[in-house]
Design a protein around this motif. Structure first.
Motif, PDB file in Angstrom:
ATOM      1  N   GLU A  78       0.893  86.949 136.183  1.00 20.51           N
ATOM      2  CA  GLU A  78       0.318  87.444 137.434  1.00 20.51           C
ATOM      3  C   GLU A  78      -1.205  87.501 137.351  1.00 20.51           C
ATOM      4  O   GLU A  78      -1.902  87.136 138.304  1.00 20.51           O
ATOM      5  N   TYR A  79      -1.725  87.956 136.217  1.00 18.23           N
ATOM      6  CA  TYR A  79      -3.176  88.008 136.032  1.00 18.23           C
ATOM      7  C   TYR A  79      -3.775  86.607 136.146  1.00 18.23           C
ATOM      8  O   TYR A  79      -4.822  86.408 136.769  1.00 18.23           O
ATOM      9  N   LEU A  80      -3.090  85.634 135.559  1.00 13.69           N
ATOM     10  CA  LEU A  80      -3.582  84.259 135.588  1.00 13.69           C
ATOM     11  C   LEU A  80      -3.568  83.700 137.007  1.00 13.69           C
ATOM     12  O   LEU A  80      -4.464  82.942 137.398  1.00 13.69           O
ATOM     13  N   ARG A  81      -2.564  84.079 137.797  1.00 13.94           N
ATOM     14  CA  ARG A  81      -2.502  83.616 139.187  1.00 13.94           C
ATOM     15  C   ARG A  81      -3.653  84.174 140.019  1.00 13.94           C
ATOM     16  O   ARG A  81      -4.155  83.513 140.932  1.00 13.94           O
ATOM     17  N   LYS A  82      -4.072  85.389 139.715  1.00 12.68           N
ATOM     18  CA  LYS A  82      -5.080  86.066 140.527  1.00 12.68           C
ATOM     19  C   LYS A  82      -6.510  85.820 140.047  1.00 12.68           C
ATOM     20  O   LYS A  82      -7.464  86.175 140.742  1.00 12.68           O
ATOM     21  N   ASN A  83      -6.661  85.255 138.866  1.00 16.90           N
ATOM     22  CA  ASN A  83      -7.997  85.070 138.299  1.00 16.90           C
ATOM     23  C   ASN A  83      -8.172  83.634 137.813  1.00 16.90           C
ATOM     24  O   ASN A  83      -7.259  83.053 137.218  1.00 16.90           O
ATOM     25  N   HIS A  84      -9.342  83.094 138.062  1.00 13.64           N
ATOM     26  CA  HIS A  84      -9.629  81.734 137.614  1.00 13.64           C
ATOM     27  C   HIS A  84     -10.072  81.778 136.151  1.00 13.64           C
ATOM     28  O   HIS A  84     -11.124  82.320 135.826  1.00 13.64           O
ATOM     29  N   ILE A  85      -9.247  81.216 135.287  1.00 11.10           N
ATOM     30  CA  ILE A  85      -9.556  81.196 133.858  1.00 11.10           C
ATOM     31  C   ILE A  85      -9.439  79.765 133.357  1.00 11.10           C
ATOM     32  O   ILE A  85      -8.407  79.114 133.548  1.00 11.10           O
ATOM     33  N   VAL A  86     -10.479  79.276 132.720  1.00 17.65           N
ATOM     34  CA  VAL A  86     -10.428  77.956 132.104  1.00 17.65           C
ATOM     35  C   VAL A  86      -9.622  78.066 130.816  1.00 17.65           C
ATOM     36  O   VAL A  86      -9.911  78.899 129.957  1.00 17.65           O
ATOM     37  N   LEU A  87      -8.596  77.241 130.689  1.00 16.30           N
ATOM     38  CA  LEU A  87      -7.703  77.295 129.532  1.00 16.30           C
ATOM     39  C   LEU A  87      -8.047  76.186 128.539  1.00 16.30           C
ATOM     40  O   LEU A  87      -8.687  75.198 128.895  1.00 16.30           O
ATOM     41  N   PRO A  88      -7.627  76.329 127.291  1.00 22.04           N
ATOM     42  CA  PRO A  88      -7.981  75.336 126.266  1.00 22.04           C
ATOM     43  C   PRO A  88      -7.331  73.980 126.510  1.00 22.04           C
ATOM     44  O   PRO A  88      -6.270  73.884 127.127  1.00 22.04           O
ATOM     45  N   ILE A  93      -8.338  73.391 118.891  1.00 23.48           N
ATOM     46  CA  ILE A  93      -7.834  74.480 118.057  1.00 23.48           C
ATOM     47  C   ILE A  93      -8.448  75.782 118.565  1.00 23.48           C
ATOM     48  O   ILE A  93      -9.656  75.855 118.799  1.00 23.48           O
ATOM     49  N   VAL A  94      -7.625  76.788 118.746  1.00 23.70           N
ATOM     50  CA  VAL A  94      -8.122  78.110 119.133  1.00 23.70           C
ATOM     51  C   VAL A  94      -7.854  79.052 117.963  1.00 23.70           C
ATOM     52  O   VAL A  94      -6.706  79.257 117.564  1.00 23.70           O
ATOM     53  N   LYS A 125     -11.946  69.814 118.839  1.00 19.34           N
ATOM     54  CA  LYS A 125     -12.767  71.010 119.021  1.00 19.34           C
ATOM     55  C   LYS A 125     -12.073  72.214 118.409  1.00 19.34           C
ATOM     56  O   LYS A 125     -10.844  72.284 118.358  1.00 19.34           O
ATOM     57  N   CYS A 126     -12.870  73.168 117.941  1.00 19.36           N
ATOM     58  CA  CYS A 126     -12.330  74.435 117.441  1.00 19.36           C
ATOM     59  C   CYS A 126     -13.084  75.582 118.118  1.00 19.36           C
ATOM     60  O   CYS A 126     -14.292  75.738 117.923  1.00 19.36           O
ATOM     61  N   THR A 127     -12.364  76.337 118.922  1.00 15.14           N
ATOM     62  CA  THR A 127     -12.964  77.478 119.615  1.00 15.14           C
ATOM     63  C   THR A 127     -12.576  78.761 118.885  1.00 15.14           C
ATOM     64  O   THR A 127     -11.394  79.040 118.694  1.00 15.14           O
ATOM     65  N   VAL A 128     -13.577  79.506 118.482  1.00 16.79           N
ATOM     66  CA  VAL A 128     -13.362  80.765 117.775  1.00 16.79           C
ATOM     67  C   VAL A 128     -13.405  81.905 118.790  1.00 16.79           C
ATOM     68  O   VAL A 128     -14.418  82.110 119.462  1.00 16.79           O
ATOM     69  N   PHE A 168     -16.048  70.706 108.218  1.00 16.42           N
ATOM     70  CA  PHE A 168     -15.374  69.925 109.262  1.00 16.42           C
ATOM     71  C   PHE A 168     -16.412  69.364 110.245  1.00 16.42           C
ATOM     72  O   PHE A 168     -16.500  69.801 111.399  1.00 16.42           O
ATOM     73  N   PRO A 169     -17.204  68.390 109.783  1.00 17.06           N
ATOM     74  CA  PRO A 169     -18.297  67.860 110.616  1.00 17.06           C
ATOM     75  C   PRO A 169     -17.819  67.142 111.877  1.00 17.06           C
ATOM     76  O   PRO A 169     -18.591  67.008 112.837  1.00 17.06           O
TER      77      PRO A 169
END
Length: 277
Positions: A78-88, A93-94, A125-128, A168-169
């Motif tokens: 429900e939170y995701l439906r109501k809010n615009h969130i960019v997903l990986p 890698i998260v 890509k690796c997002t920390v 990991f260059p």
């Protein structure tokens, strides 16, 4: 840009949460830690938590002492439906790093991050996901923010990131850091490749990911405490606890910081009609 300067740049993006006594997703969900019931009441009633995932979850369950991963999943959707969130992306890698007050813990930054990253050979890509978060409990003098602890966090995390960048260059490293936990939480839940850290936040991410994959609620090891509390409260409702046993439970709850539950239980002690008194 060399690995050290890139690591320093990434650390500068990490948000600092100096005081977060109540919005503790995992502790409230798993019903564990200090004063989880007080925190649940604050999340339910304080304006600042309106619209949050945890508020929606607590409003949806009939008894929050029974962790319900399906309702948590519903609250997240429900939170995701109501809010615009960019997903990986699928080639990302998260990686979660729990930082801040946990610098006092022996397990801080001990996850084998390099070994985990090597498992995902096709990643670009690796997002920390990280925040320097302090879940302060002033009354007990626990998890308090200090500038010294913050600087130690920054130094140790910078050393870790510099090492990862140099090893990991081919990976593009980035930091995702928010003061509000919800968006970072959902970012990890929706990751194609997730590297967890130690601590409850990663526990909940992992359990929710497992539920979505299997449809099963995997019982967490920390829920044994929940069952113990439920058993004691069931005895109260059934009139099976003596006044002395109730009094001991009040003291135990106070010691855990569960002041609201302790206050309610203490009020039942005025009932002189308990058959086991």
């Amino acid at each position: 840009m060399d690995s050290l300067h890139r690591a320093q740049e990434l650390v500068s993006k990490i948000k600092v949460l100096e005081s977060n006594p109540h919005y503790r997703l995992a502790d409230v969900f798993y019903v564990r830690g200090w004063r989880y019931s007080d925190s649940a009441l604050h999340v339910l009633n304080d304006v600042e938590f309106s619209g949050s995932i945890l508020r929606k979850y607590l409003e949806s369950v009939t008894n929050y002492l029974n962790p319900n991963i399906e309702e948590m999943d519903n609250a997240c959707r429900e939170y995701l439906r109501k809010n615009h969130i960019v997903l990986p992306s699928s080639d990302e890698i998260v990686m979660h790093i729990r930082a801040g007050d946990v610098i006092d813990n022996d397990w801080f930054l001990t996850t084998p991050y390099c070994d985990e990253i090597r498992k995902y050979t096709g990643a670009r890509k690796c997002t920390v996901v990280i925040c320097f978060a302090f879940q302060e409990y002033k009354e007990r003098g626990k998890w308090l923010f200090t500038n010294e602890k913050l600087e130690m966090n920054k130094t140790m995390v910078c050393d870790l990131l510099e090492n990862l960048i140099s090893r990991f260059p081919s990976l593009e490293f980035e930091v995702r850091s928010s003061i509000t936990q919800d968006e970072d939480f959902l970012y990890m839940v929706h990751a194609e490749h997730f590297i967890r850290d130690k601590g409850g936040f990663s526990d909940l991410v992992q359990d929710l990911r497992a539920f979505r994959a299997t449809g099963k609620h995997l019982e967490h090891k920390n829920l044994s405490k929940v069952k113990l509390i439920q058993r004691e409260f069931n005895k109260i409702h059934e009139g099976k606890l003596s006044r002395a046993e109730k009094h001991k439970l009040v003291l135990d709850l106070i010691d855990l910081g569960e002041n609201q539950l302790a206050s309610w239980l203490n009020s039942t002690l005025v009932n002189k009609g308990n058959k086991n008194d």
